[in-house]
Design a protein around this motif. Structure first.
Motif, short mmCIF file in Angstrom:
data_model
loop_
_atom_site.label_atom_id
_atom_site.label_comp_id
_atom_site.label_asym_id
_atom_site.label_seq_id
_atom_site.Cartn_x
_atom_site.Cartn_y
_atom_site.Cartn_z
N GLY A 173 25.91 44.37 13.92
CA GLY A 173 25.96 45.77 14.32
C GLY A 173 27.24 46.48 13.93
O GLY A 173 27.52 47.57 14.45
N LEU A 174 28.03 45.91 13.01
CA LEU A 174 29.28 46.55 12.60
C LEU A 174 28.99 47.68 11.61
O LEU A 174 27.99 47.67 10.90
CB LEU A 174 30.21 45.52 11.95
CG LEU A 174 30.56 44.30 12.83
CD1 LEU A 174 31.44 43.34 12.06
CD2 LEU A 174 31.23 44.75 14.11
N ASP A 175 29.91 48.62 11.55
CA ASP A 175 29.74 49.79 10.68
C ASP A 175 30.38 49.53 9.32
O ASP A 175 31.36 50.17 8.92
CB ASP A 175 30.36 51.02 11.33
CG ASP A 175 30.07 52.30 10.55
OD1 ASP A 175 29.15 52.28 9.71
OD2 ASP A 175 30.78 53.30 10.78
N ASN A 181 27.61 44.32 7.68
CA ASN A 181 27.52 44.71 9.08
C ASN A 181 27.58 43.51 10.02
O ASN A 181 27.26 43.63 11.21
CB ASN A 181 26.23 45.49 9.35
CG ASN A 181 26.21 46.82 8.63
OD1 ASN A 181 27.26 47.33 8.24
ND2 ASN A 181 25.04 47.38 8.43
N ARG A 238 34.78 46.45 16.09
CA ARG A 238 34.42 47.55 16.99
C ARG A 238 32.94 47.90 16.83
O ARG A 238 32.44 48.05 15.72
CB ARG A 238 35.28 48.77 16.68
CG ARG A 238 34.97 49.98 17.55
CD ARG A 238 35.93 51.11 17.24
NE ARG A 238 37.26 50.78 17.71
CZ ARG A 238 37.69 51.01 18.96
NH1 ARG A 238 36.88 51.57 19.84
NH2 ARG A 238 38.92 50.70 19.30
N GLY A 239 32.27 48.02 17.96
CA GLY A 239 30.85 48.38 17.97
C GLY A 239 29.92 47.22 17.76
O GLY A 239 28.70 47.42 17.72
N GLY A 240 30.43 45.97 17.64
CA GLY A 240 29.57 44.84 17.36
C GLY A 240 29.02 44.18 18.61
O GLY A 240 29.48 44.41 19.74
N ASN A 291 27.93 42.71 24.18
CA ASN A 291 28.59 43.74 23.39
C ASN A 291 30.10 43.65 23.56
O ASN A 291 30.61 43.51 24.68
CB ASN A 291 28.11 45.13 23.81
CG ASN A 291 26.62 45.32 23.57
OD1 ASN A 291 26.10 44.86 22.56
ND2 ASN A 291 25.94 45.97 24.50
#
Length: 363
Positions: free
Chosen positions: A45-47, A82, A116-118, A139
């Motif tokens: 889920g990484l950007d 990602n 971040r965001g993973g 999360n």
């Protein structure tokens, strides 16, 4: 003079009479401790900040896909910008039971720029014996921030490749400590000292006669009846027993990086005289221009003009009497007006002369 203010404050603390400490504050019971857990996992889920060039990350993702029933064609490697390969660590508290939750730390081990965001995929947590003791998932909360621009410039705040998941792992197996059946429970002091071990033994035997025996400068063995409930009640009472620890050994601690010097109250000195002074040599270089007489064939010349002076500060001699305490040492060094670096040199000289009755520790 900052160093002397620190020494004076320490003197005020050290000169106070020793007070009693609770048994629970000066040691721990053997086996009643946390255990370290580790695991290898995948954060998704990484950007676009993952590490898609790592072969072991690709293999791990193929394994995860296989467990979900998705078989990738041979030779096909998924793009994983990602996702990131991570190590998951945690401390399993003493007496943790299945179903309880513990905090975990997730750290990138590859080229990922940020987590971040993973979200961490279900990851087994292993103990030192190779058994699974917890399962982690959740999360991430990342305190760091990493930003990269097209021209190659980057900005990082704190560490964006490490995050935590509060209560992110569920305990699946309890650690067998033998607490309820072991014939002898051992209590270990945080700092080895024979006198303190004897005082702990005597204080416990005063409450429960014949229970405790000192094995060495660290360990006190407790012979206790079987049964978790009985032992828990007795240990709860033992932990609250007050004991006066022995006075610490005489030590002088020197921090070579910061210049900090700490002297504990047990330090004593044999008779010694200390003299301290400074010699300052100053050289002033000036240039003098010499002009020739008018209408002569001479040339302008530049000649050096040096001036050398030497100044020596008046040296004080401090006499340290036999058995001088910390307060006397501070007063004598204040009289000499030494700097922290000079203080270290004086203490080393006193140690070399055999006048300083203490161990010097340089950290």
């Amino acid at each position: 003079m900052r160093i002397f203010s620190l020494l004076a404050a320490l003197l005020a603390l050290c000169s106070a009479p020793l007070h009693a400490e609770r048994v629970r504050d000066i040691g721990t019971f053997q086996g009643v401790r946390s255990n370290q857990l580790t695991g290898y996992g995948i954060v998704v889920g990484l950007d676009g900040t993952g590490d898609d060039t790592l072969d072991y990350l690709t293999q791990a993702m193929k394994g995860v896909s296989g467990r979900m029933g998705l078989q990738l064609p041979p030779g096909v490697n998924p793009g994983l910008k990602n996702a990131a390969a991570v190590m998951v660590t945690a401390d399993l508290p003493a007496f943790s039971k299945p179903g309880q939750r513990i905090d975990i730390t997730v750290s990138a081990i590859g080229k990922a720029k940020s987590l971040r965001g993973g979200a961490l995929i279900l990851t087994p947590m292993y103990g030192a014996d190779g058994q699974i003791y917890a399962m982690a998932q959740g999360n991430l909360a990342v305190g760091g921030l990493g930003i990269a621009a097209r021209d190659g410039s980057q900005l990082s705040v704190n560490i964006p490749t490490t995050g935590r998941i509060a209560e992110g792992a569920t305990v699946e197996r309890a650690v067998n400590t033998g607490f309820e059946k072991a014939p002898i429970l051992r209590y270990n002091l945080n700092t080895a000292d024979f006198l303190t071990a004897q005082r702990v033994r005597d204080a416990i035997n005063l409450r429960y006669p014949g229970m405790a025996s000192a094995e060495d400068a660290v360990t006190v063995a407790l012979r206790m009846p079987d049964g978790a409930d009985t032992r828990s009640s007795m240990l709860a009472a033992i932990e609250m027993i007050n004991v006066s620890p022995a006075e610490a050994a005489a030590k002088v601690i020197v921090n070579s990086r910061t210049g900090t010097v700490v002297i504990n109250s047990a330090v004593r000195l044999s008779p010694a005289a200390v003299s301290h002074g400074k010699l300052t040599v100053r050289i002033d270089e000036k240039s003098r221009v010499t002009q020739p007489a008018p209408f002569s064939n001479g040339r302008t010349a530049v000649t050096p003009n040096s001036n050398i002076t030497a100044e020596e500060e008046k040296a004080h001699v401090a006499l340290l009497k036999n058995g001088a305490s910390l307060s006397k040492i501070v007063d004598a060094l204040n009289l000499l007006g030494v700097t922290p670096s000079d203080l270290v040199a004086i203490l080393e000289a006193l140690k070399e002369a055999g006048a300083l009755k203490a161990e010097m520790v340089v950290i």
